[in-house]
Design a protein around this motif. Sequence first.
Motif, PDB file in Angstrom:
ATOM      1  N   ASP A  44      -6.441  -0.061  -1.967  1.00  0.00           N
ATOM      2  CA  ASP A  44      -7.567   0.032  -2.512  1.00  0.00           C
ATOM      3  C   ASP A  44      -6.941  -0.661  -4.276  1.00  0.00           C
ATOM      4  O   ASP A  44      -5.709  -0.090  -4.148  1.00  0.00           O
ATOM      5  CB  ASP A  44      -8.062   2.115  -2.696  1.00  0.00           C
ATOM      6  N   GLU A  45      -8.007  -0.150  -5.147  1.00  0.00           N
ATOM      7  CA  GLU A  45      -7.632  -1.081  -6.362  1.00  0.00           C
ATOM      8  C   GLU A  45      -6.917  -0.154  -7.462  1.00  0.00           C
ATOM      9  O   GLU A  45      -6.493   0.073  -8.116  1.00  0.00           O
ATOM     10  CB  GLU A  45      -8.884  -2.217  -6.381  1.00  0.00           C
ATOM     11  N   ALA A  46      -7.852   1.497  -7.425  1.00  0.00           N
ATOM     12  CA  ALA A  46      -6.734   2.428  -8.030  1.00  0.00           C
ATOM     13  C   ALA A  46      -5.577   2.159  -7.968  1.00  0.00           C
ATOM     14  O   ALA A  46      -4.631   2.243  -8.813  1.00  0.00           O
ATOM     15  CB  ALA A  46      -8.000   3.777  -7.467  1.00  0.00           C
ATOM     16  N   GLY A  47      -4.968   2.168  -6.478  1.00  0.00           N
ATOM     17  CA  GLY A  47      -3.684   1.955  -6.143  1.00  0.00           C
ATOM     18  C   GLY A  47      -3.166   0.857  -6.469  1.00  0.00           C
ATOM     19  O   GLY A  47      -1.143   1.169  -6.722  1.00  0.00           O
ATOM     20  N   ALA A  53      -8.116  -5.513  -2.335  1.00  0.00           N
ATOM     21  CA  ALA A  53      -7.333  -4.790  -1.673  1.00  0.00           C
ATOM     22  C   ALA A  53      -8.221  -4.663  -0.189  1.00  0.00           C
ATOM     23  O   ALA A  53      -9.989  -5.443   0.127  1.00  0.00           O
ATOM     24  CB  ALA A  53      -8.781  -3.333  -2.112  1.00  0.00           C
ATOM     25  N   ALA A  65       1.281  -1.821  -3.809  1.00  0.00           N
ATOM     26  CA  ALA A  65       1.820  -0.375  -4.595  1.00  0.00           C
ATOM     27  C   ALA A  65       2.915   0.617  -4.669  1.00  0.00           C
ATOM     28  O   ALA A  65       3.210   1.373  -5.422  1.00  0.00           O
ATOM     29  CB  ALA A  65       0.752   0.345  -4.345  1.00  0.00           C
ATOM     30  N   ALA A 116      -3.353  -0.437  -9.702  1.00  0.00           N
ATOM     31  CA  ALA A 116      -3.309  -0.770 -11.015  1.00  0.00           C
ATOM     32  C   ALA A 116      -2.087  -0.449 -11.607  1.00  0.00           C
ATOM     33  O   ALA A 116      -2.184  -1.513 -12.779  1.00  0.00           O
ATOM     34  CB  ALA A 116      -4.314   0.668 -11.496  1.00  0.00           C
TER      35      ALA A 116
END
Length: 250
Positions: A47-50, A64, A23, A52
Amino acid sequence: MSTPTTTVGAGLAGRTVLVTGAAGGIGGAIVRRLVAAGADVVAAGRDEAGLAAIVAETGARPLAFDVEHEESVRGALEGLDLYGVVNCAGFGGEIATPMDTDIDVFDRVVRINARGALLVLKYASRSMVRLGRGGAVVNVSSQASLVALPGHISYGSSKAALDNITRVGALELGGHGIRVNGVNPTVVMTPMSAWYWGREDVETPFLEAMPLHRWATEDEIAAPVVFLLSDDASMITGVSLAVDGGYSCR
């Protein structure tokens, strides 16, 4: 005699490569270049949000896990078939001297930059040995491991440890056809780094001392990483490659 190739990332098409710190700026640039070379890229972060944005842009597979925790690394990497690994996850810590460093910060910098990379190497290399197809690992280190930089007692020490992980990894894994190398970049000027490196009292003397007199770009770090993963670097292992505009040759 083998036929020379000019293909960027030769031999990486279809091979699975894990990139930690995907990321981030340098990590993202590495993911983009690997995807362009046809690699099956696993983009890793806490984490997967970071992840995306880089996943949406490149189509890389998200994964993640937290390099600070062995169980997290083990759970993510056991059973994951890999050809290559890029250890790019990192933490800058603080700007401090040996006299005033915060030991808790020092411990966390080492835990992420050195111990975390070793944990990834530990479990990823098991997969590579099991598959028996060889492979390549690149650790993203720093010029701070090659020369003494003011205020970098924690960061420089962690990256010096990472350089030794590179050398010992190359020694131990070479018999399995697995190459382990490192790149040691200079500063990439980003908004995150500008608070310190952008200061006139820091930037001006630093760039004056560097033969190329400019900051690196993210792509200038990503390019040699992809080269070291590729078949074009098939006889290179145990190297810490300075990508620092000549700063460390002073």
